[in-house]
Write a protein that holds these residues in place. Sequence first.
Motif, PDB file in Angstrom:
ATOM      1  N   ARG A 132       2.804  -8.964  -9.461  1.00 52.47           N
ATOM      2  CA  ARG A 132       1.349  -9.044  -9.304  1.00 52.47           C
ATOM      3  C   ARG A 132       1.007  -9.071  -7.817  1.00 52.47           C
ATOM      4  N   ILE A 133      -0.116  -8.468  -7.489  1.00 54.04           N
ATOM      5  CA  ILE A 133      -0.636  -8.570  -6.136  1.00 54.04           C
ATOM      6  C   ILE A 133      -2.086  -9.030  -6.228  1.00 54.04           C
ATOM      7  N   ASP A 134      -2.390 -10.106  -5.525  1.00 55.97           N
ATOM      8  CA  ASP A 134      -3.723 -10.707  -5.557  1.00 55.97           C
ATOM      9  C   ASP A 134      -4.153 -10.992  -6.990  1.00 55.97           C
ATOM     10  N   SER A 135      -3.181 -11.496  -7.781  1.00 53.62           N
ATOM     11  CA  SER A 135      -3.378 -11.899  -9.187  1.00 53.62           C
ATOM     12  C   SER A 135      -3.541 -10.721 -10.138  1.00 53.62           C
ATOM     13  N   ARG A 136      -3.443  -9.478  -9.658  1.00 55.95           N
ATOM     14  CA  ARG A 136      -3.567  -8.310 -10.529  1.00 55.95           C
ATOM     15  C   ARG A 136      -2.183  -7.784 -10.890  1.00 55.95           C
ATOM     16  N   PRO A 137      -1.905  -7.562 -12.187  1.00 56.55           N
ATOM     17  CA  PRO A 137      -0.601  -7.022 -12.583  1.00 56.55           C
ATOM     18  C   PRO A 137      -0.380  -5.633 -11.984  1.00 56.55           C
ATOM     19  N   VAL A 138       0.867  -5.367 -11.598  1.00 53.53           N
ATOM     20  CA  VAL A 138       1.228  -4.079 -11.016  1.00 53.53           C
ATOM     21  C   VAL A 138       2.276  -3.419 -11.917  1.00 53.53           C
ATOM     22  N   PRO A 139       1.949  -2.308 -12.571  1.00 54.57           N
ATOM     23  CA  PRO A 139       2.971  -1.609 -13.358  1.00 54.57           C
ATOM     24  C   PRO A 139       4.004  -0.973 -12.441  1.00 54.57           C
ATOM     25  N   VAL A 140       5.269  -1.168 -12.755  1.00 53.81           N
ATOM     26  CA  VAL A 140       6.343  -0.666 -11.905  1.00 53.81           C
ATOM     27  C   VAL A 140       7.258   0.227 -12.743  1.00 53.81           C
ATOM     28  N   ASP A 141       7.384   1.484 -12.329  1.00 50.35           N
ATOM     29  CA  ASP A 141       8.280   2.418 -13.015  1.00 50.35           C
ATOM     30  C   ASP A 141       9.686   2.385 -12.432  1.00 50.35           C
ATOM     31  N   ARG A 142       9.766   2.145 -11.156  1.00 51.18           N
ATOM     32  CA  ARG A 142      11.070   2.096 -10.499  1.00 51.18           C
ATOM     33  C   ARG A 142      10.970   1.267  -9.235  1.00 51.18           C
ATOM     34  N   TRP A 143      12.143   0.778  -8.786  1.00 53.90           N
ATOM     35  CA  TRP A 143      12.221  -0.013  -7.564  1.00 53.90           C
ATOM     36  C   TRP A 143      13.021   0.756  -6.519  1.00 53.90           C
ATOM     37  N   PRO A 144      12.668   0.640  -5.247  1.00 50.81           N
ATOM     38  CA  PRO A 144      11.496  -0.070  -4.721  1.00 50.81           C
ATOM     39  C   PRO A 144      10.205   0.637  -5.120  1.00 50.81           C
ATOM     40  N   THR A 145       9.118  -0.125  -5.122  1.00 54.75           N
ATOM     41  CA  THR A 145       7.813   0.410  -5.467  1.00 54.75           C
ATOM     42  C   THR A 145       6.859   0.230  -4.287  1.00 54.75           C
ATOM     43  N   GLU A 146       5.937   1.151  -4.153  1.00 56.71           N
ATOM     44  CA  GLU A 146       4.998   1.103  -3.025  1.00 56.71           C
ATOM     45  C   GLU A 146       3.627   0.650  -3.502  1.00 56.71           C
ATOM     46  N   LEU A 147       3.084  -0.350  -2.827  1.00 56.94           N
ATOM     47  CA  LEU A 147       1.741  -0.841  -3.110  1.00 56.94           C
ATOM     48  C   LEU A 147       0.826  -0.431  -1.965  1.00 56.94           C
ATOM     49  N   ARG A 148      -0.276   0.206  -2.307  1.00 52.88           N
ATOM     50  CA  ARG A 148      -1.265   0.577  -1.292  1.00 52.88           C
ATOM     51  C   ARG A 148      -2.425  -0.412  -1.395  1.00 52.88           C
ATOM     52  N   VAL A 149      -2.719  -1.068  -0.298  1.00 54.44           N
ATOM     53  CA  VAL A 149      -3.746  -2.104  -0.296  1.00 54.44           C
ATOM     54  C   VAL A 149      -4.626  -1.941   0.935  1.00 54.44           C
ATOM     55  N   ASP A 150      -5.821  -2.511   0.847  1.00 53.62           N
ATOM     56  CA  ASP A 150      -6.699  -2.518   2.015  1.00 53.62           C
ATOM     57  C   ASP A 150      -6.221  -3.562   3.018  1.00 53.62           C
ATOM     58  N   ALA A 151      -6.611  -3.395   4.246  1.00 52.20           N
ATOM     59  CA  ALA A 151      -6.242  -4.354   5.285  1.00 52.20           C
ATOM     60  C   ALA A 151      -6.826  -5.723   4.947  1.00 52.20           C
ATOM     61  N   GLY A 152      -6.050  -6.765   5.278  1.00 49.31           N
ATOM     62  CA  GLY A 152      -6.504  -8.123   5.027  1.00 49.31           C
ATOM     63  C   GLY A 152      -5.409  -8.975   4.418  1.00 49.31           C
ATOM     64  N   PRO A 153      -5.733 -10.212   4.040  1.00 43.89           N
ATOM     65  CA  PRO A 153      -4.726 -11.114   3.456  1.00 43.89           C
ATOM     66  C   PRO A 153      -4.404 -10.714   2.016  1.00 43.89           C
ATOM     67  N   HIS A 154      -3.130 -10.854   1.653  1.00 50.89           N
ATOM     68  CA  HIS A 154      -2.688 -10.508   0.305  1.00 50.89           C
ATOM     69  C   HIS A 154      -1.614 -11.490  -0.161  1.00 50.89           C
ATOM     70  N   VAL A 155      -1.523 -11.626  -1.475  1.00 49.47           N
ATOM     71  CA  VAL A 155      -0.527 -12.505  -2.100  1.00 49.47           C
ATOM     72  C   VAL A 155       0.244 -11.691  -3.138  1.00 49.47           C
ATOM     73  N   VAL A 156       1.564 -11.742  -3.038  1.00 50.21           N
ATOM     74  CA  VAL A 156       2.427 -11.075  -4.006  1.00 50.21           C
ATOM     75  C   VAL A 156       3.168 -12.143  -4.809  1.00 50.21           C
ATOM     76  N   ASP A 157       3.069 -12.051  -6.129  1.00 50.70           N
ATOM     77  CA  ASP A 157       3.795 -12.946  -7.030  1.00 50.70           C
ATOM     78  C   ASP A 157       4.751 -12.123  -7.878  1.00 50.70           C
ATOM     79  N   ALA A 158       5.925 -12.701  -8.149  1.00 48.92           N
ATOM     80  CA  ALA A 158       6.909 -12.025  -8.992  1.00 48.92           C
ATOM     81  C   ALA A 158       7.632 -13.054  -9.843  1.00 48.92           C
ATOM     82  N   GLU A 159       7.962 -12.657 -11.049  1.00 46.36           N
ATOM     83  CA  GLU A 159       8.663 -13.549 -11.975  1.00 46.36           C
ATOM     84  C   GLU A 159       9.719 -12.761 -12.747  1.00 46.36           C
ATOM     85  N   THR A 160      10.806 -13.427 -13.059  1.00 44.04           N
ATOM     86  CA  THR A 160      11.828 -12.872 -13.935  1.00 44.04           C
ATOM     87  C   THR A 160      12.539 -14.018 -14.626  1.00 44.04           C
TER      88      THR A 160
END
Length: 257
Positions: free
Chosen positions: A149-177
């Motif tokens: 998840r980035i900024d509390s929004r789920p991110v679908p991932v087809d393969r790793w590594p994955t690229e996230l495009r975001v606007d400039a500013g503060p961001h939070v990345v969460d991951a769980e397994t």
Amino acid sequence: MCGSAGTWLACAWIVAVLGWTDSARAQSPDADVEARDATIAEPPNEARGLFVRGMALAGEARWADALPLFERAYALSAEPSALYNVAATLRALGRYADTVDALEKLEADHPDLSAALQSDVHEMLVEARGRVARLIVSHTLGDADVVLRIDSRPVPVDRWPTELRVDAGPHVVDAETEGHLPFRWESTLSEGESQHLTIEFVADAPDVVVVEPPRRGWIAAVVVGLVVVGTGIALGVALSSGNDPLQHRTGTVVVDL
């Protein structure tokens, strides 16, 4: 051509109107109905009505109000002019990552755009990509199923590594397994910045079971009590005898008072 930021938006409205009108004339009523999603219950002119209302709001620089109208108009009609205006409105709102997504969809789903419009789309796309930050995310657990998840929004991932495009500013990345502690990363990204993030999960420690020492049972307590009582009796006998308790004799307990 729509070179500057201001004329891009102006061109968006002009080109959009012409594109919608030409497209409507080119199609028969039956073809127009078939092009829409069969699940949409709105009348045929609903999409155009939304589109026109969106343009009126955009003319007043009410971008946040215009955006959902353009988005709905495109969902109903699949007209490239509506998607073009979605992209232009997102750009006006400073949402460059979403602008890139909309323009890339416009190029992919509508390859028959006019040469002039293709040129404008490409120019806007280059500018928007230059203002987007890129976060390339990977992890160290191989084929593990990771929820990202980035900024509390789920991110679908087809393969790793994955690229996230975001606007400039503060961001939070969460991951769980499964079997590992949750991972969190916080940082501020700048326009055009590209950063790599490797998620390093820490294995979740098993629950520690605390075993209390066995308590003394009533039998042990009785034994201790008998010993104490017996000692007291012996002491009393020694003190009550007529002999000097300090005199050492064989078999007599000497008590130091």
